[in-house]
Design a protein around this motif. Structure first.
Motif, PDB file in Angstrom:
ATOM      1  N   VAL B  41       0.620  -1.642   0.017  1.00 20.44           N
ATOM      2  CA  VAL B  41       0.056  -0.103  -0.477  1.00 20.44           C
ATOM      3  C   VAL B  41       1.098   1.508  -0.125  1.00 20.44           C
ATOM      4  CG1 VAL B  41      -1.449   1.352   1.460  1.00 20.44           C
ATOM      5  CG2 VAL B  41      -1.914  -1.407   0.797  1.00 20.44           C
ATOM      6  N   ASN B  44       2.145   1.649  -3.514  1.00 18.73           N
ATOM      7  CA  ASN B  44       1.653   2.197  -4.890  1.00 18.73           C
ATOM      8  C   ASN B  44       0.595   3.176  -4.774  1.00 18.73           C
ATOM      9  OD1 ASN B  44       1.824  -0.747  -7.352  1.00 18.73           O
ATOM     10  ND2 ASN B  44       1.991  -1.083  -4.600  1.00 18.73           N
ATOM     11  N   CYS B  45       0.065   3.203  -3.403  1.00 22.54           N
ATOM     12  CA  CYS B  45      -0.542   3.709  -3.329  1.00 22.54           C
ATOM     13  C   CYS B  45      -0.411   5.214  -2.641  1.00 22.54           C
ATOM     14  CB  CYS B  45      -2.245   3.452  -2.199  1.00 22.54           C
ATOM     15  SG  CYS B  45      -2.319   1.234  -2.736  1.00 22.54           S
ATOM     16  N   TRP B  65     -13.368  -1.935  -1.851  1.00 17.60           N
ATOM     17  CA  TRP B  65     -11.702  -1.133  -1.838  1.00 17.60           C
ATOM     18  C   TRP B  65     -10.820  -2.128  -3.880  1.00 17.60           C
ATOM     19  CZ3 TRP B  65     -10.675   2.443   0.474  1.00 17.60           C
ATOM     20  CH2 TRP B  65     -10.995   2.702   2.138  1.00 17.60           C
ATOM     21  N   TYR B  66     -11.652  -2.890  -3.788  1.00 13.61           N
ATOM     22  CA  TYR B  66     -11.311  -4.004  -5.249  1.00 13.61           C
ATOM     23  C   TYR B  66     -11.417  -2.771  -6.234  1.00 13.61           C
ATOM     24  CZ  TYR B  66      -9.962  -6.738  -8.797  1.00 13.61           C
ATOM     25  OH  TYR B  66     -10.138  -7.514 -10.595  1.00 13.61           O
ATOM     26  N   THR B  69      -9.466   0.704  -6.760  1.00 11.23           N
ATOM     27  CA  THR B  69      -7.883  -0.052  -6.317  1.00 11.23           C
ATOM     28  C   THR B  69      -7.667  -0.103  -8.279  1.00 11.23           C
ATOM     29  OG1 THR B  69      -7.318  -1.174  -4.690  1.00 11.23           O
ATOM     30  CG2 THR B  69      -5.506  -1.375  -6.178  1.00 11.23           C
ATOM     31  N   ILE B  80      -0.199   0.213 -11.020  1.00  6.16           N
ATOM     32  CA  ILE B  80      -0.050  -1.199  -9.934  1.00  6.16           C
ATOM     33  C   ILE B  80       0.195  -2.728 -10.592  1.00  6.16           C
ATOM     34  CG2 ILE B  80      -1.855  -2.205  -8.259  1.00  6.16           C
ATOM     35  CD1 ILE B  80      -2.446   0.687  -7.742  1.00  6.16           C
ATOM     36  N   THR B  85      -2.957  -5.245  -6.393  1.00  4.31           N
ATOM     37  CA  THR B  85      -3.956  -5.471  -6.663  1.00  4.31           C
ATOM     38  C   THR B  85      -5.038  -6.104  -5.377  1.00  4.31           C
ATOM     39  OG1 THR B  85      -4.009  -4.639  -8.628  1.00  4.31           O
ATOM     40  CG2 THR B  85      -6.083  -4.887  -7.903  1.00  4.31           C
ATOM     41  N   ILE B  88      -3.215  -5.581  -1.715  1.00  5.77           N
ATOM     42  CA  ILE B  88      -3.825  -3.230  -1.314  1.00  5.77           C
ATOM     43  C   ILE B  88      -5.219  -4.289  -1.321  1.00  5.77           C
ATOM     44  CG2 ILE B  88      -4.431  -1.690  -2.702  1.00  5.77           C
ATOM     45  CD1 ILE B  88      -1.737  -1.810  -4.503  1.00  5.77           C
ATOM     46  N   THR B  89      -6.286  -4.894  -2.231  1.00  5.89           N
ATOM     47  CA  THR B  89      -7.940  -4.864  -0.894  1.00  5.89           C
ATOM     48  C   THR B  89      -8.026  -5.602  -0.315  1.00  5.89           C
ATOM     49  OG1 THR B  89      -7.636  -5.499  -4.018  1.00  5.89           O
ATOM     50  CG2 THR B  89      -9.847  -5.537  -2.391  1.00  5.89           C
TER      51      THR B  89
END
Lengths: 398, 102
Positions: B41, B44-45, B65-66, B69, B80, B85, B88-89
């Motif tokens: 996270v 990437n975020c 959340w998916y 992303t 990403i 992915t 992160i999800t």
């Protein structure tokens, strides 16, 4: 997923189901418990802070006991992480290009001297203001009711600028760019479009807010003002205006800031409506600035309820106030009507004659006769836009 | 005469910014729940936006959340990977989820 994880998840799921099933698709009062952060942003008092990058700041309820929002309490919402933190006022230019007879590059000095200067007092409200009222929780920042403000804006009519450039016959759309930037080059710019025939003389390119320069975080040195409309198209740090024949397909136009394209602009979480439309103009709404949910008053003391009411420019006819949780409604005193697009201040005084909790509610009615619904009657949409439920504050009488 | 001088100053100062140098947007540290996937996270975020932007979406479903992303990849062009992915999800759902898959 491991078995243990699955058990944990299903326990959590049933707990959530129990606590929210009664409210599925039902709205409540927006969250009102957040406090301003300890850290102040440039040119601002400390405000409720959701994000520093991009900056997202909300005004606390108390701000709305006055119908002009001070610049240092005015909410902030950017879309991109990289916002200019310095503007060279001598070098700054606004370009006008595309389907025009003569391309223009206007300096701030020219903007202030070579055009007729006009003023409009107008509400600026995020389409997602009060989003935290929606249940199930709609996607997006969970704003309380302070993603809005009202200021006196001074600038130049957009139509005067476009007339000076000369719009060609084929022109149908105007695109506006701000100066905020993404991290990745490929990320779409924050560009908004407006249909040329929607442009009226109230739309201005403003450089002044409440008699001062715009604060950086509100779009210094110039931003677009579109009275009556939600603020998604009020482009900040306006740097480019392009006139086109065709609509450009843009993320911030096609995906973001849209509601279901049906009469009630609503849908259910299980069955999303297929087509959408821009959030466009504001609905009738009011917010109580004082008292707040933390106010304690003495029995039989004089309490003056103050707040603001507004709509898309038709104007507020009356604001009714209830001090018994909605059983009976009283007429409030309206402040002078400064501008059809401005906050209309209202006040109502009373003496609490009971002890304990007293629930105060405010309901605005506009000149078309449209009135605010009760919070639980505001219909759900997936983006959590356009909430306008009756505001409620509960005080304690001791 | 005094009046005229004041007016002149106002007219000139209108061309200057209220703050005549670069402003600085403060850094706010948000309380972050550490756990499996946070490094992903972080990498990437948080490149593009603050942690506050994430947690102030409120507790959400795994599907939410998916899709968020995926939106970052499709619309905002964040590079990403597929594996990230998923990570992160899972992280967001575990720590900022509402318990519902959809």
């Amino acid at each position: 997923m491991q078995r243990r994880d699955f058990l944990k998840a299903s326990v959590a799921a049933s707990a959530v189901a129990l606590s929210t099933s009664a409210f599925a698709g039902i709205t409540t009062q927006p969250i009102d418990s957040r406090k301003p952060s300890k850290i102040a942003f440039p040119e601002k008092k400390p405000l409720i802070t959701y994000s520093d990058r991009p900056p997202l700041l909300e005004s606390p309820r108390e701000t709305f006991s006055r119908s002009i929002t001070p610049n240092d309490e005015f909410f902030v919402r950017w879309h991109m992480p990289d916002i200019p933190t310095y503007i060279d006022t001598e070098a700054y230019r606004i370009s006008i290009n595309g389907l025009v007879e003569k391309e223009l590059s206007i300096s701030l000095k020219e903007l202030k001297n070579d055009f007729e200067q006009v003023e409009v007092t107008s509400v600026l409200q995020c389409g997602g203001n009060s989003r935290s009222a929606f249940k199930p929780i709609a996607g997006g920042i969970q704003w309380g009711s302070g993603a809005m403000g009202c200021a006196k804006w001074k600038g130049v009519r957009l139509s005067d600028i476009l007339n000076r450039a000369g719009i060609k016959k084929d022109a149908q759309w105007i695109g506006f760019n701000g100066s905020e930037k993404a991290i990745y080059y490929e990320t779409p710019n924050f560009v908004r479009e407006m249909k040329l025939d929607e442009l009226d003389d109230h739309v201005i390119v403003a450089y002044e807010m409440n008699g001062e320069d715009l604060p950086y975080l509100n779009g210094f040195p110039v931003r677009l003002i579109i009275p009556g409309h939600y603020s998604d198209s009020w482009v900040k740090m306006l740097s480019n205006i392009t006139v086109t024949k065709e609509y450009q397909s843009l993320f911030f136009m096609d995906i973001a800031y849209r509601v279901p394209d049906n009469a009630t602009e609503s849908e259910t979480p299980e069955k999303r409506f297929k087509t959408t439309k821009p959030i466009a103009i504001m609905n009738v709404k009011s917010v109580i600035g004082y008292p707040t949910n933390e106010t304690v008053v003495y029995h039989n003391s004089h309490v003056v309820v103050r707040g603001v009411a507004w709509d898309d420019g038709h104007g507020i006819k009356e604001v009714l106030v209830s001090i018994d949780g909605g059983k009976t409604w009283n007429t409030s005193i309206l402040e002078k009507d400064v501008d059809r697009y401005a906050f209309r201040g209202f006040r109502f005084s009373f003496k609490p004659t009971t002890y304990g909790k007293v629930t105060i509610m405010a309901k605005a009615i506009n000149r078309l006769g449209e009135e605010q619904p009760l919070a639980e009657n505001v219909l759900w949409n997936h983006g959590g836009y356009k909430y306008n439920g009756i505001d409620t504050v509960t005080i304690e009488v001791v | 005469m005094k009046k005229i001088i004041i007016l002149a100053i106002v007219a000139v100062s209108a061309l200057f910014a209220q703050v005549n140098e670069a402003v600085e947007v403060p850094y706010i540290s948000y309380e972050i729940k550490m756990g499996k996937g946070f490094e992903t996270v972080d990498a990437n975020c948080l490149m593009c936006h603050s942690f506050g932007y994430i947690i102030n979406q409120g507790p959400q479903s795994k599907d939410f959340w998916y899709k968020k992303t995926i939106k970052m990849i499709e619309h905002f062009k964040a590079p990403i990977t597929k594996e990230d992915t998923v990570i992160i999800t899972d992280y967001l759902f575990q720590h900022y989820g509402n318990g519902k898959l959809k």
